[in-house]
Design a protein around this motif. Sequence first.
Motif, PDB file in Angstrom:
ATOM      1  N   ILE A 180      45.141  43.802  41.316  1.00  0.00           N
ATOM      2  CA  ILE A 180      44.162  43.623  40.248  1.00  0.00           C
ATOM      3  C   ILE A 180      44.865  43.752  38.896  1.00  0.00           C
ATOM      4  N   ASN A 181      44.750  42.691  38.105  1.00  0.00           N
ATOM      5  CA  ASN A 181      45.389  42.626  36.791  1.00  0.00           C
ATOM      6  C   ASN A 181      44.651  43.510  35.805  1.00  0.00           C
ATOM      7  N   ARG A 182      45.372  44.380  35.115  1.00  0.00           N
ATOM      8  CA  ARG A 182      44.718  45.305  34.183  1.00  0.00           C
ATOM      9  C   ARG A 182      44.125  44.580  32.980  1.00  0.00           C
ATOM     10  N   HIS A 183      44.584  43.341  32.711  1.00  0.00           N
ATOM     11  CA  HIS A 183      44.064  42.595  31.571  1.00  0.00           C
ATOM     12  C   HIS A 183      42.775  41.862  31.909  1.00  0.00           C
ATOM     13  N   GLY A 184      42.381  41.920  33.173  1.00  0.00           N
ATOM     14  CA  GLY A 184      41.125  41.316  33.579  1.00  0.00           C
ATOM     15  C   GLY A 184      41.132  39.810  33.600  1.00  0.00           C
ATOM     16  N   LYS A 185      42.322  39.212  33.617  1.00  0.00           N
ATOM     17  CA  LYS A 185      42.414  37.756  33.648  1.00  0.00           C
ATOM     18  C   LYS A 185      42.319  37.261  35.087  1.00  0.00           C
ATOM     19  N   PHE A 186      41.398  36.355  35.290  1.00  0.00           N
ATOM     20  CA  PHE A 186      41.190  35.830  36.635  1.00  0.00           C
ATOM     21  C   PHE A 186      42.085  34.616  36.852  1.00  0.00           C
ATOM     22  N   ASP A 187      42.954  34.701  37.843  1.00  0.00           N
ATOM     23  CA  ASP A 187      43.877  33.613  38.140  1.00  0.00           C
ATOM     24  C   ASP A 187      43.819  33.326  39.631  1.00  0.00           C
ATOM     25  N   PRO A 188      43.156  32.213  40.033  1.00  0.00           N
ATOM     26  CA  PRO A 188      42.989  31.927  41.460  1.00  0.00           C
ATOM     27  C   PRO A 188      44.294  31.708  42.206  1.00  0.00           C
ATOM     28  N   VAL A 189      45.375  31.416  41.492  1.00  0.00           N
ATOM     29  CA  VAL A 189      46.658  31.210  42.171  1.00  0.00           C
ATOM     30  C   VAL A 189      47.597  32.391  41.972  1.00  0.00           C
ATOM     31  N   ASN A 190      47.041  33.492  41.469  1.00  0.00           N
ATOM     32  CA  ASN A 190      47.857  34.676  41.200  1.00  0.00           C
ATOM     33  C   ASN A 190      48.063  35.457  42.498  1.00  0.00           C
ATOM     34  N   GLN A 191      49.089  35.077  43.258  1.00  0.00           N
ATOM     35  CA  GLN A 191      49.364  35.714  44.532  1.00  0.00           C
ATOM     36  C   GLN A 191      50.754  36.342  44.514  1.00  0.00           C
ATOM     37  N   HIS A 192      50.887  37.441  45.225  1.00  0.00           N
ATOM     38  CA  HIS A 192      52.157  38.175  45.223  1.00  0.00           C
ATOM     39  C   HIS A 192      52.572  38.451  46.667  1.00  0.00           C
ATOM     40  N   LYS A 193      53.858  38.292  46.932  1.00  0.00           N
ATOM     41  CA  LYS A 193      54.418  38.548  48.258  1.00  0.00           C
ATOM     42  C   LYS A 193      54.790  40.021  48.377  1.00  0.00           C
ATOM     43  N   LEU A 194      54.395  40.622  49.485  1.00  0.00           N
ATOM     44  CA  LEU A 194      54.794  41.995  49.787  1.00  0.00           C
ATOM     45  C   LEU A 194      55.544  41.986  51.104  1.00  0.00           C
ATOM     46  N   ASN A 224      42.766  37.147  46.135  1.00  0.00           N
ATOM     47  CA  ASN A 224      41.827  37.545  45.088  1.00  0.00           C
ATOM     48  C   ASN A 224      40.682  38.407  45.602  1.00  0.00           C
ATOM     49  N   SER A 225      40.566  38.509  46.913  1.00  0.00           N
ATOM     50  CA  SER A 225      39.536  39.376  47.473  1.00  0.00           C
ATOM     51  C   SER A 225      39.958  39.836  48.860  1.00  0.00           C
ATOM     52  N   VAL A 226      39.456  41.004  49.247  1.00  0.00           N
ATOM     53  CA  VAL A 226      39.712  41.546  50.588  1.00  0.00           C
ATOM     54  C   VAL A 226      38.392  42.059  51.145  1.00  0.00           C
ATOM     55  N   ILE A 227      38.338  42.197  52.451  1.00  0.00           N
ATOM     56  CA  ILE A 227      37.144  42.761  53.086  1.00  0.00           C
ATOM     57  C   ILE A 227      37.495  44.123  53.658  1.00  0.00           C
ATOM     58  N   LEU A 228      36.813  45.135  53.175  1.00  0.00           N
ATOM     59  CA  LEU A 228      37.038  46.504  53.632  1.00  0.00           C
ATOM     60  C   LEU A 228      35.712  47.121  54.041  1.00  0.00           C
ATOM     61  N   LEU A 229      35.637  47.580  55.286  1.00  0.00           N
ATOM     62  CA  LEU A 229      34.446  48.233  55.826  1.00  0.00           C
ATOM     63  C   LEU A 229      33.188  47.387  55.603  1.00  0.00           C
ATOM     64  N   GLY A 230      33.347  46.072  55.774  1.00  0.00           N
ATOM     65  CA  GLY A 230      32.206  45.176  55.686  1.00  0.00           C
ATOM     66  C   GLY A 230      31.820  44.744  54.289  1.00  0.00           C
ATOM     67  N   ILE A 231      32.575  45.161  53.274  1.00  0.00           N
ATOM     68  CA  ILE A 231      32.292  44.788  51.887  1.00  0.00           C
ATOM     69  C   ILE A 231      33.430  43.920  51.359  1.00  0.00           C
ATOM     70  N   GLU A 232      33.099  42.788  50.752  1.00  0.00           N
ATOM     71  CA  GLU A 232      34.133  41.955  50.131  1.00  0.00           C
ATOM     72  C   GLU A 232      34.379  42.451  48.710  1.00  0.00           C
ATOM     73  N   ILE A 233      35.619  42.865  48.458  1.00  0.00           N
ATOM     74  CA  ILE A 233      36.006  43.402  47.150  1.00  0.00           C
ATOM     75  C   ILE A 233      36.867  42.363  46.447  1.00  0.00           C
ATOM     76  N   ASP A 234      36.422  41.907  45.275  1.00  0.00           N
ATOM     77  CA  ASP A 234      37.177  40.894  44.543  1.00  0.00           C
ATOM     78  C   ASP A 234      37.977  41.542  43.417  1.00  0.00           C
ATOM     79  N   ASP A 235      38.929  40.777  42.839  1.00  0.00           N
ATOM     80  CA  ASP A 235      39.822  41.360  41.849  1.00  0.00           C
ATOM     81  C   ASP A 235      39.199  41.510  40.464  1.00  0.00           C
ATOM     82  N   ARG A 236      37.915  41.189  40.340  1.00  0.00           N
ATOM     83  CA  ARG A 236      37.184  41.501  39.111  1.00  0.00           C
ATOM     84  C   ARG A 236      36.251  42.695  39.305  1.00  0.00           C
ATOM     85  N   LEU A 237      36.134  43.133  40.533  1.00  0.00           N
ATOM     86  CA  LEU A 237      35.248  44.245  40.903  1.00  0.00           C
ATOM     87  C   LEU A 237      33.812  44.000  40.459  1.00  0.00           C
TER      88      LEU A 237
END
Length: 560
Positions: A385-399, A410-423
């Motif tokens: 999640i970018n601290r500047h709050g800029k939404f970038d659909p292609v903003n992906q990072h390799k781990l 840009n979003s993950v599903i945790l315990l049945g809730i979809e959490i997006d990077d804008r919260l």
Amino acid sequence: MMIKGVYDPNNQNDIILKENENLISDDNKISEILNNHYVNIVEISTGSAPANFGEFDITNKESIKGYIDKIISHYHDHPSIKMIREQKLKQNIDLPDFKIPLATVEDINKILNKLNVKKSPGPGLILPELVKYVADIIDEPLKEIINEIITETLFPDIAKIAHVTPGFKTDKKDRQDKVNYRPISGIGTFSKIIERYIEIKVTEYIESFLSIFISAYRKKYSTNSVLIRLIETWRINLDNKKFVGAVLMDLSKAFDCVPHDLLIAKMHAYGFDINTLMLFFTYLKNRKQGVKVNNTIHSFMTMVSGVPQGSILGPMLFNLFINDITYFFENSDLINYADDNTISAFANSIKELIKILESESEIAINWLNKNDMIANPDKFQSIIINRHGKFDPVNQHKLKFNQYEITSSNSVILLGIEIDDRLNFDNHINSLIRKAAGQLNYLISKKHCLNKEAKQVLIQSFIMANFNYCPLVWLFCSSKLKNKQECIQKRALRFLYNDYESDYEHLLSMSNKPSIEVNKLRLLSVEIFKTIKDLNPSFMKEIFTLNTTRDASRKKLFIS
């Protein structure tokens, strides 16, 4: 309604498996295949059987004690055992060795009074309702039986028999693959009473050292509290100009893979006395289970690993086993909920954040490997999640960590809730609205089959239930989405009363129901009250804090 002899894919008991390119429909054969799969899951998954330190006589105390001594010696320098000892020293925990106290009649009566009469009778076929009916007659004999089990440090074999129901995993599609059926153990009514007493007394002890990040199967804890804490922690760090990231790890067959001997070694490290260790050793060993398919059980097999799902003690033992994983993380929080593990971290730059997440993920994978747990990389997720709050659909990072590589989304599903990077939970709420609207449309199409009472039940359990799961997590959504939710309830009430003229307020008054927004605010008030009264996990006090800047006589609550 199912016609006998006709395969119904929606019927859990009507199972057809594919083995070696052959379709198996015989209940007896299916029972054998599934039981063999469940019992040997560790060997099937890893290629090697669980550790064994020689033979022992399950009925001989000296033999059991000798075997436990071997276990303790073998695992003395195991990373988890060493870390548990270090934490006890660091936290200055010097409790006397724990021994299960003897039961009283009052203890037994409390358990009998809380028996769930709707539960299955299990292998003994003794209905819980019948047991509850004769509680005042059997309470004293039950007390004597439980005390003898504790005194003799021997869990009876007859109480270790389980009927296993294969439960199809709803997130899977292939009903013919045995790996897509999870085992759900059903034990006898008297076994439940014995286990419940032990569970109550042991839980009182382990709550003194269980991490606040171990969240499943505990009083006060829920998915709601876990998610609220996680999201609020992320928001606080974003407000402090930090970058936020998480790696979500899923375990495969977590309950079934717990190694009995390492669990006993951990219990010893946590301070359980030798008699209690012997009791739990006999509880875990020589457990027999049969898989029940349409009332058919092929044969009973002996479990060689795992804690039984569906038992009373199983969840508590799983928490105790996995607790020490939380001790290994210094630069992140690891939040565990059963087989879901979320590594959450914060940093001043994306590069630093990724480095922390990769390092901490390696720690998690190493722990899983050392503790014979199996990671499920197909379900690994990551979010940055970018601290500047800029939404970038292609903003992906390799781990990259260990042998794994995952890409953030840009979003993950945790315990049945979809959490997006804008919260802002737009995706999650829109999904709920679409689902509820589709269900409501279906009910409307069948209105000629439903009376008012049936409509009412279906609306509450089938439509509005969509908005009742963890609503405080996504409480602060946009006005547009709030209005869409209210429109669903308004349509549902029009359908219920066949009233397409009255306004929403009148419909709510007729149903004696609050609006969805008012209902969520009431739930919020309940959570605040529970937090004040210590009915919530202690970390919730970081979310709901008292305003100390006002006059003491006018203290009010605010949400931090």
